[in-house]
Design a protein around this motif. Sequence first.
Motif, PDB file in Angstrom:
ATOM      1  N   UNK A   1      40.465  45.241  42.766  1.00  0.00           N
ATOM      2  CA  UNK A   1      40.630  43.979  42.050  1.00  0.00           C
ATOM      3  C   UNK A   1      41.451  44.293  40.797  1.00  0.00           C
ATOM      4  N   UNK A   2      42.765  44.507  40.998  1.00  0.00           N
ATOM      5  CA  UNK A   2      43.594  45.037  39.905  1.00  0.00           C
ATOM      6  C   UNK A   2      43.670  44.098  38.701  1.00  0.00           C
ATOM      7  N   UNK A   3      43.948  44.691  37.560  1.00  0.00           N
ATOM      8  CA  UNK A   3      44.013  43.920  36.314  1.00  0.00           C
ATOM      9  C   UNK A   3      45.140  42.899  36.356  1.00  0.00           C
ATOM     10  N   UNK A   4      46.216  43.254  37.042  1.00  0.00           N
ATOM     11  CA  UNK A   4      47.314  42.307  37.212  1.00  0.00           C
ATOM     12  C   UNK A   4      47.622  42.215  38.699  1.00  0.00           C
ATOM     13  N   UNK A   5      47.669  41.014  39.221  1.00  0.00           N
ATOM     14  CA  UNK A   5      47.971  40.867  40.634  1.00  0.00           C
ATOM     15  C   UNK A   5      48.946  39.719  40.855  1.00  0.00           C
ATOM     16  N   UNK A   6      49.572  39.743  42.009  1.00  0.00           N
ATOM     17  CA  UNK A   6      50.465  38.640  42.366  1.00  0.00           C
ATOM     18  C   UNK A   6      49.866  37.924  43.561  1.00  0.00           C
ATOM     19  N   UNK A   7      49.821  36.625  43.478  1.00  0.00           N
ATOM     20  CA  UNK A   7      49.342  35.868  44.634  1.00  0.00           C
ATOM     21  C   UNK A   7      50.387  34.818  44.996  1.00  0.00           C
ATOM     22  N   UNK A   8      50.473  34.542  46.275  1.00  0.00           N
ATOM     23  CA  UNK A   8      51.410  33.531  46.753  1.00  0.00           C
ATOM     24  C   UNK A   8      50.643  32.231  46.926  1.00  0.00           C
ATOM     25  N   UNK A   9      51.103  31.200  46.264  1.00  0.00           N
ATOM     26  CA  UNK A   9      50.411  29.911  46.372  1.00  0.00           C
ATOM     27  C   UNK A   9      51.339  28.891  47.023  1.00  0.00           C
ATOM     28  N   UNK A  10      50.777  28.154  47.966  1.00  0.00           N
ATOM     29  CA  UNK A  10      51.499  27.059  48.602  1.00  0.00           C
ATOM     30  C   UNK A  10      50.736  25.793  48.267  1.00  0.00           C
ATOM     31  N   UNK A  11      51.375  24.891  47.545  1.00  0.00           N
ATOM     32  CA  UNK A  11      50.696  23.652  47.165  1.00  0.00           C
ATOM     33  C   UNK A  11      51.335  22.499  47.914  1.00  0.00           C
ATOM     34  N   UNK A  12      50.541  21.470  48.208  1.00  0.00           N
ATOM     35  CA  UNK A  12      51.188  20.261  48.724  1.00  0.00           C
ATOM     36  C   UNK A  12      51.823  19.567  47.521  1.00  0.00           C
ATOM     37  N   UNK A  13      53.094  19.198  47.630  1.00  0.00           N
ATOM     38  CA  UNK A  13      53.773  18.572  46.491  1.00  0.00           C
ATOM     39  C   UNK A  13      53.083  17.270  46.105  1.00  0.00           C
TER      40      UNK A  13
ATOM     41  N   UNK B   1      42.448  56.111  34.024  1.00  0.00           N
ATOM     42  CA  UNK B   1      43.317  54.970  33.736  1.00  0.00           C
ATOM     43  C   UNK B   1      43.698  54.262  35.030  1.00  0.00           C
ATOM     44  N   UNK B   2      43.980  55.035  36.064  1.00  0.00           N
ATOM     45  CA  UNK B   2      44.367  54.443  37.348  1.00  0.00           C
ATOM     46  C   UNK B   2      43.201  53.678  37.975  1.00  0.00           C
ATOM     47  N   UNK B   3      42.032  54.244  37.836  1.00  0.00           N
ATOM     48  CA  UNK B   3      40.853  53.567  38.393  1.00  0.00           C
ATOM     49  C   UNK B   3      40.661  52.202  37.737  1.00  0.00           C
ATOM     50  N   UNK B   4      40.766  52.198  36.415  1.00  0.00           N
ATOM     51  CA  UNK B   4      40.604  50.932  35.686  1.00  0.00           C
ATOM     52  C   UNK B   4      41.699  49.931  36.079  1.00  0.00           C
ATOM     53  N   UNK B   5      42.899  50.437  36.203  1.00  0.00           N
ATOM     54  CA  UNK B   5      44.034  49.595  36.593  1.00  0.00           C
ATOM     55  C   UNK B   5      43.757  48.842  37.882  1.00  0.00           C
ATOM     56  N   UNK B   6      43.043  49.496  38.774  1.00  0.00           N
ATOM     57  CA  UNK B   6      42.866  48.964  40.118  1.00  0.00           C
ATOM     58  C   UNK B   6      41.602  48.146  40.294  1.00  0.00           C
ATOM     59  N   UNK B   7      40.776  48.097  39.257  1.00  0.00           N
ATOM     60  CA  UNK B   7      39.520  47.371  39.425  1.00  0.00           C
ATOM     61  C   UNK B   7      38.995  46.862  38.096  1.00  0.00           C
ATOM     62  N   UNK B   8      38.809  45.565  38.023  1.00  0.00           N
ATOM     63  CA  UNK B   8      38.229  44.996  36.812  1.00  0.00           C
ATOM     64  C   UNK B   8      36.838  45.544  36.544  1.00  0.00           C
ATOM     65  N   UNK B   9      36.110  45.818  37.629  1.00  0.00           N
ATOM     66  CA  UNK B   9      34.754  46.364  37.460  1.00  0.00           C
ATOM     67  C   UNK B   9      34.821  47.728  36.778  1.00  0.00           C
TER      68      UNK B   9
END
Lengths: 640, 640
Positions: free
Chosen positions: B129-141, B580-588
């Motif tokens: 659950x990385x600190x920064x992630x990208x998600x693709x969102x498709x919305x109905x206009x 540092x890498x562990x934290x980067x990859x997980x909010x927990x």
Amino acid sequence: MEQNKKKKCTVRFEPSGLKIEVPVGTVLLEAAHKAGIYLSSICGGDGYCGKCKVIINEGQFKSKPTTLLTPDETQENVVLACQTRVFSDMSITVPKYHALETSQILMDTDARRFSELAGEVRAGIFKFDPLVQKIFVEMSPPTVHDHTADHERLYLAIRQQIDAPIMQTGFRILQKLSRLLQSCGYKATVTIGRRGQTTEVIEVDEGNHCKKNFAVAVDLGTTTVVAHLIDLTKAATVDTEATYNSQINFGEDYIRRIIYAEENDAFDQMQNRIVNDVNNLIVTLASRQRIDLQEITTVICAGNTAMVHFLLNLDPTRIRREPYIASAGFVPPIRAAEAGIQINKRGLLYCLPSVAAYVGSDIVAGVLTTRIYTKKGIYLFADIGTNGEVVLGNRDWLVCASSSAGPAFEGSGVKHGMRAGAGAIEKLTILDNGSIEFKTIGNTPPVGICGSGLLDTLAELFINGIIDRTGRFKANGQPGLTEGDEGRQFQIASAGDGHHEIVITQADIDNLVRSKAGVFAAIRVLMESTQTKPENLDAVYLAGGFGNFLNVRQAVTIGMLPDVPLEKIQFVGNTSIAGAKTVLLSRKALKAAEKIAESMTYFDLMSHPRYMDEFTRAKFLPHTDLSLFPSILKKEKNNT
Amino acid sequence: MEQNKKKKCTVRFEPSGLKIEVPVGTVLLEAAHKAGIYLSSICGGDGYCGKCKVIINEGQFKSKPTTLLTPDETQENVVLACQTRVFSDMSITVPKYHALETSQILMDTDARRFSELAGEVRAGIFKFDPLVQKIFVEMSPPTVHDHTADHERLYLAIRQQIDAPIMQTGFRILQKLSRLLQSCGYKATVTIGRRGQTTEVIEVDEGNHCKKNFAVAVDLGTTTVVAHLIDLTKAATVDTEATYNSQINFGEDYIRRIIYAEENDAFDQMQNRIVNDVNNLIVTLASRQRIDLQEITTVICAGNTAMVHFLLNLDPTRIRREPYIASAGFVPPIRAAEAGIQINKRGLLYCLPSVAAYVGSDIVAGVLTTRIYTKKGIYLFADIGTNGEVVLGNRDWLVCASSSAGPAFEGSGVKHGMRAGAGAIEKLTILDNGSIEFKTIGNTPPVGICGSGLLDTLAELFINGIIDRTGRFKANGQPGLTEGDEGRQFQIASAGDGHHEIVITQADIDNLVRSKAGVFAAIRVLMESTQTKPENLDAVYLAGGFGNFLNVRQAVTIGMLPDVPLEKIQFVGNTSIAGAKTVLLSRKALKAAEKIAESMTYFDLMSHPRYMDEFTRAKFLPHTDLSLFPSILKKEKNNT
């Protein structure tokens, strides 16, 4: 080097004497804007409103042909500034009816009284807990036995005084924090701002400056921008000021302005105008009260959705175009400086949430101020501005709608209409003998007619049988009726009286009737949809910039408001700024405003099957269905 | 015009051939800095470490007198660069032992292996659950029947995919949002960053770019800065790179650098150095992997408290001075660009939390990586760098301390000490016949001795009776012992062998013994305070940049670590970057790190009544109290 570099011409505007240098071929309206001259313009320069008349004293120009000028006017070198281009040095006279400068704006004292009241009452109803506050923190300095870092030490000290489970600090504050705390012996004033659930350390200053914390609440009107200076430590309004919205040169309603901005890629310019207006108000208030701009930590705005979009330079184009949506209804707090607003450089700008593209945060503020959302029974709220927005409901449900029937009651689209400023006729009666009694704001000779005066005029013309139920002038021979350039007209003040000539034309009446019909149709749709009968209404709240002495009875007479006992109708003034102030002073009020914005059901009248029908029926005085207005039936003197 | 405008001189450095123009009177060390030449310097230019020796080939100069040069050196025009001023064009030779350029840094493969492992293992232990992630969102206009504003529409779409009760959007994103969503048909990639409990919309881009999301994890070492490039979509380490910390010219330990920065008002310069180092690493990694810098959305740093302060330009001065505190232990995430770090212009910079001025986030990362904080039993963690930090504890309690006994095991403060780079002796044995076997990194001729080699050297000298339990050379006549300029010394490689001459002096041994004594004294204080006996220890984790092949037995032999069975001692490499890498990859994991930082009890050794006593006792080999080292007692050959 550019070969055909344009020649420059100097245009001088009388009577102000202001001069501006512009390239050959510049449109005169644009030259006036650049010179800082206010010219009325409803159409935004498209040449069809005929408002931007000026007189050419001297110089070469080219004007497009127009039907909006009389032969006499053309004879006297009157032109439409928006249809005229400059071709030499020129001298121009700006007629007096344009010359509504900022200094002439009269504060609407009723509105002021109401907003004062609201701010104070609400501060009692809601817990006093301002969005931005200053607290004085005294920390014990760190020692080798107490080695908590400065940043965490500050958080501990803040949390001893206020509830702040989630905190954040800007990077620039963090960078200076340690040196500052050392230099002030760990005694500091912390400016705390609330952003949603997060508490932000906005600023840290040496020593105790808690008593110097000010905010400005702004009502972003399409026509007028009103600002109140608030002492956040006392929850008191210190001073108020108003100015015309200087976007007005791009169109008198916001739809025209959006079109102008799109066609001219003028979104930045539009933002600059309104931001400058707000900045000017802030500077005026601050200098008058001898307050350093750095001591103003907060600006809070309410206004229609388009104005908030202009202020923040959010895309407003689909407000006027399908699917008629806002870019953002809920705008997060931002640093005021990000929008160009000049207060404390780290101060925050809040905008109240809006409901829809045509029901803005000013209406949310109105519901908050009138407290409809907390009440049993059923309440009606109508805000008459450039648009007429209507809310119906109670603590269980809220419905709302907006009628775009035009800004006639703001004095726009009416030949001698004007805003509630010096010289505006605000009160008018037609006596039994046919003579006219009126009162002007400031008791000066009349310059035009403001909202309350127009309401009176329409009602009096109707009651006295000068117009019929369709709003048509009945016949010649009636006292005061003359034939003008635009057809039949009613003379309110004749030039022969030593007054500026003031008339009401058939077109004016049509505009006023359309406006009131739009509002009433909106009310009817909401009432029908919720099966609310006039007798179910516990109160009707009327808000807007009509003037000081609104005769609410006349609003019923013309059929703008439902025919309820007059004691149930209350003129509540500028509820937009009152609501903004309430929110400013209490986080709970902001939460309430957010809940109002979320929970209100918006009725889109344009796509509503009943609206056009209701509108057509409401275009009669007071209505086609007279049974809706029993009190008028009794009074009406001249109906057959 | 300035009258005595200074003449300029050109200084040329051999063998690199780099040239720099400086004003007459410039200090040579400074000229070298400006030319980008690395010169060793422990004292930061104060003239007492004797590290910055260079040879003058040609030109006029003035040197202050010093006792740190031998008559032979003076004869050969060797000077201390920090004590020498330029008075004409000059040619300078930089001795080879200075010339440790970036390209020569050898990645510590063990550390790399450990950190890889940690990153992957932790990603399993903690939810990915990385600190920064990208998600693709498709919305109905939006339509006239679905008129939710764009901003709220986006939030709804995001919340369908991730848990984000509290959201915020930057103003610049809000301003462009509507046009962007329209242009991409409401299909967008949203970059989401976590700031405490708040979820921030960092960026919105047209189309689907979810697969391009990278981060850089950085270990901010006082001596070496290590960076790992992480593919955030796969939780995989893509590439690694390291560089020397270019602040090193201002002092080899951070205390010296803080003093330098204070005396020269060089905090900005100090920040620029480390930020440039980090930027160079990022650019190197990105260009090697053909990744656009805009696709790097996150930087996460762990390091000692001072380095984090330098990076962010927080005030570090009281780290070295009473009351020995940090400006901030918990640094909120900021935009990387605010600190000058060049990744995506809206990307975030996270710093792991630290415990105290002398126990930084690198140690928190170490505890996280070794998972001591989750375990039953009792565990010891020691990170040997410029300081030696020690943690003791388990899932119920954690205590920590830092010994500032000097960076000898990093190769500083030792005549022929060096970092783990090409040519460094990393392994050394004294055979029974007195001859010496050693191995260098890269199997090149020896240039100096790195941490693991120094550990071996000290242990071997002791075991073979060449030094006594106080660390003194016993007597002349021992094989390898000679008399040098600085007194008695042990010859490891003689110039006669065709090697660069490498010796260990009495001063070197004293420094090494002081270092190990500091670490062991810290361990003892923590163990005594918690009534922990060596036999209670379930494991001892040793972290640091010793080199590839650390002989953990030698760490016990010299009395740096407690005498526990060797299978209980584990060399864990660079746990700072692994954490540092562990934290980067997980909010927990970030939450866990915060809890570790909050819950660790810091022992200030300087004010601790037992520390000096323990330190004095630990300055023996292995210790005054031999009963603490039963395994050494058996092996020792030459003790009476």
